[in-house]
Design a protein around this motif. Structure first.
Motif, PDB file in Angstrom:
ATOM      1  N   LYS A  39       0.859  -1.193   0.053  1.00  0.00           N
ATOM      2  CA  LYS A  39      -0.038  -0.089   0.030  1.00  0.00           C
ATOM      3  C   LYS A  39       0.875   1.311  -0.052  1.00  0.00           C
ATOM      4  O   LYS A  39       1.720   1.456   0.914  1.00  0.00           O
ATOM      5  CB  LYS A  39      -0.801  -0.007   1.360  1.00  0.00           C
ATOM      6  CG  LYS A  39      -1.796   1.295   1.333  1.00  0.00           C
ATOM      7  CD  LYS A  39      -2.834   1.160   2.378  1.00  0.00           C
ATOM      8  CE  LYS A  39      -3.688   2.170   2.332  1.00  0.00           C
ATOM      9  NZ  LYS A  39      -4.709   2.166   3.635  1.00  0.00           N
ATOM     10  N   GLY A  40       0.556   2.472  -1.088  1.00  0.00           N
ATOM     11  CA  GLY A  40       1.286   3.388  -1.014  1.00  0.00           C
ATOM     12  C   GLY A  40       2.709   3.122  -1.832  1.00  0.00           C
ATOM     13  O   GLY A  40       3.249   4.478  -1.850  1.00  0.00           O
ATOM     14  N   GLN A  41       2.856   2.275  -2.222  1.00  0.00           N
ATOM     15  CA  GLN A  41       4.382   2.082  -2.812  1.00  0.00           C
ATOM     16  C   GLN A  41       4.162   2.244  -4.423  1.00  0.00           C
ATOM     17  O   GLN A  41       3.138   1.977  -4.926  1.00  0.00           O
ATOM     18  CB  GLN A  41       4.965   0.744  -2.374  1.00  0.00           C
ATOM     19  CG  GLN A  41       5.258   0.669  -1.044  1.00  0.00           C
ATOM     20  CD  GLN A  41       6.297  -0.452  -0.715  1.00  0.00           C
ATOM     21  OE1 GLN A  41       7.153  -0.663  -1.266  1.00  0.00           O
ATOM     22  NE2 GLN A  41       5.773  -1.164   0.451  1.00  0.00           N
ATOM     23  N   ASP A 107      14.707   7.676 -19.111  1.00  0.00           N
ATOM     24  CA  ASP A 107      13.365   8.319 -19.274  1.00  0.00           C
ATOM     25  C   ASP A 107      12.572   7.652 -18.529  1.00  0.00           C
ATOM     26  O   ASP A 107      11.579   8.062 -18.148  1.00  0.00           O
ATOM     27  CB  ASP A 107      13.230   8.372 -20.816  1.00  0.00           C
ATOM     28  CG  ASP A 107      11.925   8.752 -21.140  1.00  0.00           C
ATOM     29  OD1 ASP A 107      11.806  10.173 -20.884  1.00  0.00           O
ATOM     30  OD2 ASP A 107      10.912   8.159 -21.775  1.00  0.00           O
ATOM     31  N   ALA A 108      12.430   6.074 -18.574  1.00  0.00           N
ATOM     32  CA  ALA A 108      11.480   5.314 -17.915  1.00  0.00           C
ATOM     33  C   ALA A 108      11.347   5.802 -16.434  1.00  0.00           C
ATOM     34  O   ALA A 108      10.146   5.581 -15.838  1.00  0.00           O
ATOM     35  CB  ALA A 108      11.841   3.901 -18.075  1.00  0.00           C
ATOM     36  N   VAL A 109      12.703   5.717 -15.888  1.00  0.00           N
ATOM     37  CA  VAL A 109      12.666   6.117 -14.461  1.00  0.00           C
ATOM     38  C   VAL A 109      12.116   7.474 -14.171  1.00  0.00           C
ATOM     39  O   VAL A 109      11.466   7.890 -13.006  1.00  0.00           O
ATOM     40  CB  VAL A 109      13.938   5.862 -13.774  1.00  0.00           C
ATOM     41  CG1 VAL A 109      13.999   6.695 -12.282  1.00  0.00           C
ATOM     42  CG2 VAL A 109      14.177   4.608 -13.866  1.00  0.00           C
ATOM     43  N   ARG A 115       5.335  10.974 -12.762  1.00  0.00           N
ATOM     44  CA  ARG A 115       4.043  10.436 -12.526  1.00  0.00           C
ATOM     45  C   ARG A 115       3.495  10.385 -11.136  1.00  0.00           C
ATOM     46  O   ARG A 115       2.463  10.696 -10.475  1.00  0.00           O
ATOM     47  CB  ARG A 115       3.712   9.347 -13.341  1.00  0.00           C
ATOM     48  CG  ARG A 115       2.349   8.701 -13.123  1.00  0.00           C
ATOM     49  CD  ARG A 115       0.944   9.534 -13.714  1.00  0.00           C
ATOM     50  NE  ARG A 115      -0.109   8.716 -13.607  1.00  0.00           N
ATOM     51  CZ  ARG A 115      -0.626   7.864 -14.540  1.00  0.00           C
ATOM     52  NH1 ARG A 115      -0.023   7.693 -15.634  1.00  0.00           N
ATOM     53  NH2 ARG A 115      -1.763   7.505 -14.168  1.00  0.00           N
ATOM     54  N   PHE A 116       4.315   9.577 -10.422  1.00  0.00           N
ATOM     55  CA  PHE A 116       4.046   9.121  -9.102  1.00  0.00           C
ATOM     56  C   PHE A 116       4.533   9.778  -7.839  1.00  0.00           C
ATOM     57  O   PHE A 116       4.108   9.707  -6.726  1.00  0.00           O
ATOM     58  CB  PHE A 116       4.059   7.618  -8.917  1.00  0.00           C
ATOM     59  CG  PHE A 116       3.295   6.847  -9.930  1.00  0.00           C
ATOM     60  CD1 PHE A 116       1.950   6.791  -9.976  1.00  0.00           C
ATOM     61  CD2 PHE A 116       3.963   6.181 -10.883  1.00  0.00           C
ATOM     62  CE1 PHE A 116       1.229   6.049 -10.499  1.00  0.00           C
ATOM     63  CE2 PHE A 116       3.389   5.467 -11.715  1.00  0.00           C
ATOM     64  CZ  PHE A 116       1.703   5.300 -11.778  1.00  0.00           C
ATOM     65  N   GLY A 117       5.773  10.382  -8.111  1.00  0.00           N
ATOM     66  CA  GLY A 117       6.417  11.260  -7.007  1.00  0.00           C
ATOM     67  C   GLY A 117       7.279  10.636  -6.191  1.00  0.00           C
ATOM     68  O   GLY A 117       7.839  10.942  -5.372  1.00  0.00           O
ATOM     69  N   GLN A 118       7.523   9.094  -6.595  1.00  0.00           N
ATOM     70  CA  GLN A 118       8.368   8.217  -5.626  1.00  0.00           C
ATOM     71  C   GLN A 118       8.753   6.946  -6.652  1.00  0.00           C
ATOM     72  O   GLN A 118       8.073   6.810  -7.523  1.00  0.00           O
ATOM     73  CB  GLN A 118       7.998   7.897  -4.476  1.00  0.00           C
ATOM     74  CG  GLN A 118       6.508   7.126  -4.646  1.00  0.00           C
ATOM     75  CD  GLN A 118       5.703   7.036  -3.452  1.00  0.00           C
ATOM     76  OE1 GLN A 118       4.914   7.839  -2.891  1.00  0.00           O
ATOM     77  NE2 GLN A 118       5.860   5.884  -2.681  1.00  0.00           N
ATOM     78  N   LEU A 119       9.484   6.128  -6.184  1.00  0.00           N
ATOM     79  CA  LEU A 119       9.784   4.905  -6.715  1.00  0.00           C
ATOM     80  C   LEU A 119      10.322   4.108  -5.458  1.00  0.00           C
ATOM     81  O   LEU A 119      11.439   4.303  -4.817  1.00  0.00           O
ATOM     82  CB  LEU A 119      10.836   4.807  -7.787  1.00  0.00           C
ATOM     83  CG  LEU A 119      11.437   3.562  -8.393  1.00  0.00           C
ATOM     84  CD1 LEU A 119       9.999   2.865  -8.941  1.00  0.00           C
ATOM     85  CD2 LEU A 119      12.569   3.744  -9.470  1.00  0.00           C
ATOM     86  N   ASP A 120       9.965   2.969  -5.231  1.00  0.00           N
ATOM     87  CA  ASP A 120       9.981   2.107  -4.304  1.00  0.00           C
ATOM     88  C   ASP A 120      10.404   0.674  -4.514  1.00  0.00           C
ATOM     89  O   ASP A 120      11.234  -0.087  -3.610  1.00  0.00           O
ATOM     90  CB  ASP A 120       8.783   1.900  -3.301  1.00  0.00           C
ATOM     91  CG  ASP A 120       8.211   3.239  -2.709  1.00  0.00           C
ATOM     92  OD1 ASP A 120       8.775   4.090  -1.982  1.00  0.00           O
ATOM     93  OD2 ASP A 120       7.196   3.715  -3.363  1.00  0.00           O
ATOM     94  N   ILE A 121      10.183   0.176  -5.669  1.00  0.00           N
ATOM     95  CA  ILE A 121      10.274  -1.271  -6.029  1.00  0.00           C
ATOM     96  C   ILE A 121      10.532  -1.148  -7.482  1.00  0.00           C
ATOM     97  O   ILE A 121      10.180  -0.540  -8.376  1.00  0.00           O
ATOM     98  CB  ILE A 121       9.227  -2.193  -5.983  1.00  0.00           C
ATOM     99  CG1 ILE A 121       8.669  -1.820  -4.435  1.00  0.00           C
ATOM    100  CG2 ILE A 121       9.697  -3.626  -6.333  1.00  0.00           C
ATOM    101  CD1 ILE A 121       7.240  -2.617  -4.354  1.00  0.00           C
ATOM    102  N   HIS A 164      16.562   7.682  -6.665  1.00  0.00           N
ATOM    103  CA  HIS A 164      15.133   7.724  -6.112  1.00  0.00           C
ATOM    104  C   HIS A 164      14.990   6.648  -4.915  1.00  0.00           C
ATOM    105  O   HIS A 164      13.983   6.786  -4.398  1.00  0.00           O
ATOM    106  CB  HIS A 164      14.186   7.857  -7.213  1.00  0.00           C
ATOM    107  CG  HIS A 164      14.406   8.686  -8.242  1.00  0.00           C
ATOM    108  ND1 HIS A 164      14.360  10.213  -8.075  1.00  0.00           N
ATOM    109  CD2 HIS A 164      15.122   8.677  -9.556  1.00  0.00           C
ATOM    110  CE1 HIS A 164      14.446  10.542  -9.177  1.00  0.00           C
ATOM    111  NE2 HIS A 164      15.074   9.846 -10.203  1.00  0.00           N
ATOM    112  N   LEU A 165      15.767   5.689  -4.877  1.00  0.00           N
ATOM    113  CA  LEU A 165      15.279   4.746  -3.927  1.00  0.00           C
ATOM    114  C   LEU A 165      15.946   5.048  -2.448  1.00  0.00           C
ATOM    115  O   LEU A 165      16.916   5.337  -2.362  1.00  0.00           O
ATOM    116  CB  LEU A 165      15.893   3.426  -4.505  1.00  0.00           C
ATOM    117  CG  LEU A 165      15.423   2.938  -5.796  1.00  0.00           C
ATOM    118  CD1 LEU A 165      16.117   1.479  -5.941  1.00  0.00           C
ATOM    119  CD2 LEU A 165      14.040   2.612  -5.600  1.00  0.00           C
ATOM    120  N   LYS A 166      14.915   4.816  -1.573  1.00  0.00           N
ATOM    121  CA  LYS A 166      15.088   5.223   0.001  1.00  0.00           C
ATOM    122  C   LYS A 166      15.335   4.058   0.591  1.00  0.00           C
ATOM    123  O   LYS A 166      15.176   2.886   0.222  1.00  0.00           O
ATOM    124  CB  LYS A 166      14.003   6.209   0.300  1.00  0.00           C
ATOM    125  CG  LYS A 166      13.779   7.478  -0.199  1.00  0.00           C
ATOM    126  CD  LYS A 166      12.682   8.294   0.416  1.00  0.00           C
ATOM    127  CE  LYS A 166      12.642   9.466  -0.159  1.00  0.00           C
ATOM    128  NZ  LYS A 166      12.361   9.798  -1.471  1.00  0.00           N
TER     129      LYS A 166
END
Length: 284
Positions: A39-41, A107-109, A115-121, A164-166
């Motif tokens: 959720k939220g990712q 470009d993909a990243v 679009r989503f403001g973050q990247l987690d996975i 972008h990965l935290k």
């Protein structure tokens, strides 16, 4: 239990191939209700238009994630995957292009984060496979194409994603049972899958201090567009029947490994590889 649909002879004249003409259709549907594990990712799944990538995208959406789906040019499959993700309540962004080119991976990243403001996975899954006629006849163009798709895209996408990965983020790389057992008819492909495995293990050590987990999944014979796209009809017939379980695996049976590794269920896993392969025992 999973049914064992007989696979008739069939082939396609493209690589990557398409999912929509396959008979029977690959089974990508999740089996269990979502519990909000993601959720939220936000997940970027390369090769997410079909096969294992589609099954992962749909399962991640059921578990609460939004999806960026990168793929080469299989637009009809990609649109269907987008519809399936949205059916599960997630948002889906389609990003076509050749990830073996660094600029396209970047470009993909960038589009994902915009679009989503973050990247987690990050799921490094895009790949191509060609049946070898013998090492002597393996042409340079095919070899480089396989390397670019199956190895260089993993480097380029990971490079672009890292800023972008935290802490708590996850990277999952698709490898193959062939990286472990070898395959005389798939020397180039098996070699690239060995490279993707080594990449995951090396990156796990490089990123552990940043709290980013990196793992791999090594599928065995799975009923995906890879198979009719790379094999003659007579080899496609009853594909997977030589496994200990006596059948090919379905994409949904592999996607659960990617969910485990991406979620907090896999919080003590890094540098590891899971083996959904129908019972083939390999050195892990």
């Amino acid at each position: 239990m999973t049914s064992d649909p007989k696979i008739p002879p069939q082939s396609q004249d493209s690589m990557p191939a398409d999912e929509y003409p396959m008979e029977p259709s690959p089974d990508y549907r999740p089996r269990h209700p979502g519990t909000g594990k993601l959720k939220g990712q936000v997940a970027l799944v390369t090769g997410g238009d079909s096969g294992i990538g589609r099954a992962v995208a749909v399962l991640y959406a059921r578990e609460g994630a939004n999806l960026a789906i990168a793929y080469l040019d299989e637009h009809e499959d990609a649109e269907e995957t987008k519809r399936l993700v949205e059916e599960e309540g997630g948002e889906a962004l389609l990003i076509p292009g050749d990830l073996g080119q660094k600029a396209q991976a970047e470009d993909a990243v960038a589009k994902t984060v915009e679009r989503f403001g973050q990247l987690d996975i990050l799921v490094n899954n895009a790949a191509q496979q060609f049946l070898d006629k013998g090492l002597e006849d393996l042409d340079e163009e095919t070899l480089r194409r396989t390397m670019d798709s199956n190895v260089m895209s993993y480097f380029f996408c990971t490079q672009a994603a890292l800023p972008h990965l935290k802490e708590g983020a996850s990277i999952i790389c698709t490898t193959s049972v062939n990286a472990y057992k070898g395959n005389a008819a798939l020397v180039a492909y098996s070699t690239t899958r060995g490279a993707s495995l080594a990449f995951a293990r090396s990156m796990s050590s490089a990123l552990v201090d940043r709290g980013i987990r990196v793992n791999a999944v090594a599928p065995g014979p799975i009923w995906t567009p890879f198979i009719p796209g790379s094999m003659p009809p007579e080899r496609v017939e009853d594909f997977g029947s030589g496994t200990p379980m006596g059948r090919a695996g379905q994409p949904w049976e592999v996607a659960t490994a990617y969910l485990f590794l991406a979620s907090s269920d896999g919080s003590y896993y890094t540098g590891q590889c899971l083996h959904p392969n129908g019972g083939k025992i390999v050195n892990a």
